[in-house]
Design an enzyme around this catalytic site. Structure first.
Site, PDB file in Angstrom:
ATOM      1  N   PRO A 108       0.717  -1.253   0.000  1.00  0.00           N
ATOM      2  CA  PRO A 108       0.000   0.000   0.000  1.00  0.00           C
ATOM      3  C   PRO A 108       0.754   1.318   0.000  1.00  0.00           C
ATOM      4  O   PRO A 108       1.357   1.702   0.988  1.00  0.00           O
ATOM      5  CB  PRO A 108      -0.799  -0.085   1.307  1.00  0.00           C
ATOM      6  CG  PRO A 108      -0.095  -1.093   2.147  1.00  0.00           C
ATOM      7  CD  PRO A 108       0.994  -1.673   1.345  1.00  0.00           C
ATOM      8  N   GLU A 109       0.665   2.033  -1.090  1.00  0.00           N
ATOM      9  CA  GLU A 109       0.875   3.472  -1.090  1.00  0.00           C
ATOM     10  C   GLU A 109      -0.498   4.045  -1.422  1.00  0.00           C
ATOM     11  O   GLU A 109      -1.464   3.289  -1.461  1.00  0.00           O
ATOM     12  CB  GLU A 109       1.935   3.879  -2.131  1.00  0.00           C
ATOM     13  CG  GLU A 109       3.331   3.425  -1.732  1.00  0.00           C
ATOM     14  CD  GLU A 109       4.430   3.870  -2.680  1.00  0.00           C
ATOM     15  OE1 GLU A 109       4.359   5.021  -3.145  1.00  0.00           O
ATOM     16  OE2 GLU A 109       5.337   3.077  -2.969  1.00  0.00           O
ATOM     17  N   LYS A 126      -2.206   7.439   3.482  1.00  0.00           N
ATOM     18  CA  LYS A 126      -2.318   5.981   3.474  1.00  0.00           C
ATOM     19  C   LYS A 126      -3.281   5.449   4.531  1.00  0.00           C
ATOM     20  O   LYS A 126      -3.272   4.265   4.826  1.00  0.00           O
ATOM     21  CB  LYS A 126      -0.914   5.373   3.678  1.00  0.00           C
ATOM     22  CG  LYS A 126       0.103   5.831   2.626  1.00  0.00           C
ATOM     23  CD  LYS A 126       1.514   5.392   2.962  1.00  0.00           C
ATOM     24  CE  LYS A 126       2.530   6.088   2.051  1.00  0.00           C
ATOM     25  NZ  LYS A 126       3.917   5.855   2.500  1.00  0.00           N
ATOM     26  N   ARG A 186      16.383   3.472   2.422  1.00  0.00           N
ATOM     27  CA  ARG A 186      15.631   2.559   1.567  1.00  0.00           C
ATOM     28  C   ARG A 186      16.069   2.799   0.145  1.00  0.00           C
ATOM     29  O   ARG A 186      16.642   3.829  -0.157  1.00  0.00           O
ATOM     30  CB  ARG A 186      14.136   2.668   1.776  1.00  0.00           C
ATOM     31  CG  ARG A 186      13.427   3.842   1.331  1.00  0.00           C
ATOM     32  CD  ARG A 186      12.048   3.763   1.930  1.00  0.00           C
ATOM     33  NE  ARG A 186      11.700   2.346   2.142  1.00  0.00           N
ATOM     34  CZ  ARG A 186      11.065   1.882   3.212  1.00  0.00           C
ATOM     35  NH1 ARG A 186      10.724   2.679   4.163  1.00  0.00           N
ATOM     36  NH2 ARG A 186      10.768   0.616   3.310  1.00  0.00           N
TER      37      ARG A 186
END
Length: 259
Positions: free
Chosen positions: A2-3, A58, A248
């Site tokens: 999920p974004e 989100k 990341r």
DNA sequence: AGCGATGTTCGCCG
DNA sequence: TCGGCGAACATCGC
């Protein structure tokens, strides 16, 4: 997965399947996903209906009339509506049983997702210090959100305090479409670059929603299907590079996205 | 078998 | 005090 586009897809799914039915029972399969006391959650939801939903970044807010159930999906969350208890998915953490005999599972494989309860959406957004929703914000909101920000463009786009909804994958795509290197400091962008980033946030997220967050179906002209060091830029053929930004990793085209 | 993963939070640093 | 960075968190699949 999920974004913002995925979360919006889940919200639509919840709307289509689960609104306006009495929730008979809330079964907590694993209370580690709860940011609310289990008893409180049951009391708040059992006997009530999901009246409507809204999304900010989100997070999905489910209106119970009086309070809001909040669903967040972490890195591996999902929803599944089904008819028979035997179909309950493996990583179902909270199960909502409707009076009609159907079920909605809140799934979270890695437990990074969270369920909250809040009296007011505004209060929750303030508490979490979330920036404006990436899809709803105006250009003025966007410029205001960037004030005093100096971090890398990629870091800034992913920072939920600045703008809510953009994550690792979509930030790469937005910067690729804008021809901006991920490590460009956000405060050094020109006015026209800022305008372009803003437009591309909207375009990329709308496109993602259109595709229901199904990354496999994205046009080959996007960076997303080429997020791999072995792959080449769909625009100029240069080999895609990987880099690490705020612990990341992201991908970019070293030719199209100059530092 | 170890690494990495579409997210958030917290402690540390300047 | 504020902003930024990076590790830590829990689990599983490649």
């Amino acid at each position: 997965m999920p974004e913002l586009p995925e979360v919006e897809t889940y919200r639509t799914y919840l709307n289509k399947t689960s609104l306006d039915q009495v929730v008979k029972k809330v079964s907590i399969r694993d209370d580690r996903v709860l940011e609310v006391d289990p008893k409180e959650l049951k009391e708040a939801v059992e006997g009530k209906k999901f009246h409507s939903t809204q999304r900010h970044g989100k997070y999905v807010f489910v209106d119970l009339k009086g309070e809001f159930l909040i669903l967040h999906f972490g890195m591996s969350g999902d929803l599944l509506y089904f008819e028979d208890l035997e179909e309950e998915p493996t990583h179902s953490r909270v199960l909502f049983s409707f009076e009609k005999g159907k079920y909605l599972s809140y799934i979270s494989q890695r437990m990074f997702g969270k369920i909250y309860l809040t009296p007011s959406v505004e209060y929750f957004l303030k508490k979490k210090n979330l920036g404006p929703d990436a899809l709803k914000m105006t250009y003025e909101d966007f410029l205001e959100a960037l004030e005093r920000r100096t971090a890398y463009a990629k870091t800034t786009l992913m920072n939920q305090d600045v703008i809510a909804g953009i994550g690792n994958i979509y930030s790469d795509e937005i910067l690729f479409q804008s021809h901006i290197h991920p490590k460009t400091h956000i405060n050094t962008l020109t006015d026209s670059q800022l305008r372009e980033v803003f437009e591309n946030i909207k375009k990329v997220l709308h496109y993602g929603i259109e595709k229901k967050g199904n990354l496999g179906e994205y046009s080959q002209k996007c960076l997303i299907p080429h997020r791999d060091q072995e792959d080449n830029c769909p625009r100029c053929g240069t080999q895609i590079q990987r880099l690490s930004v705020s612990s990341r990793h992201g991908f970019f085209c070293p030719n199209c996205q100059k530092a």
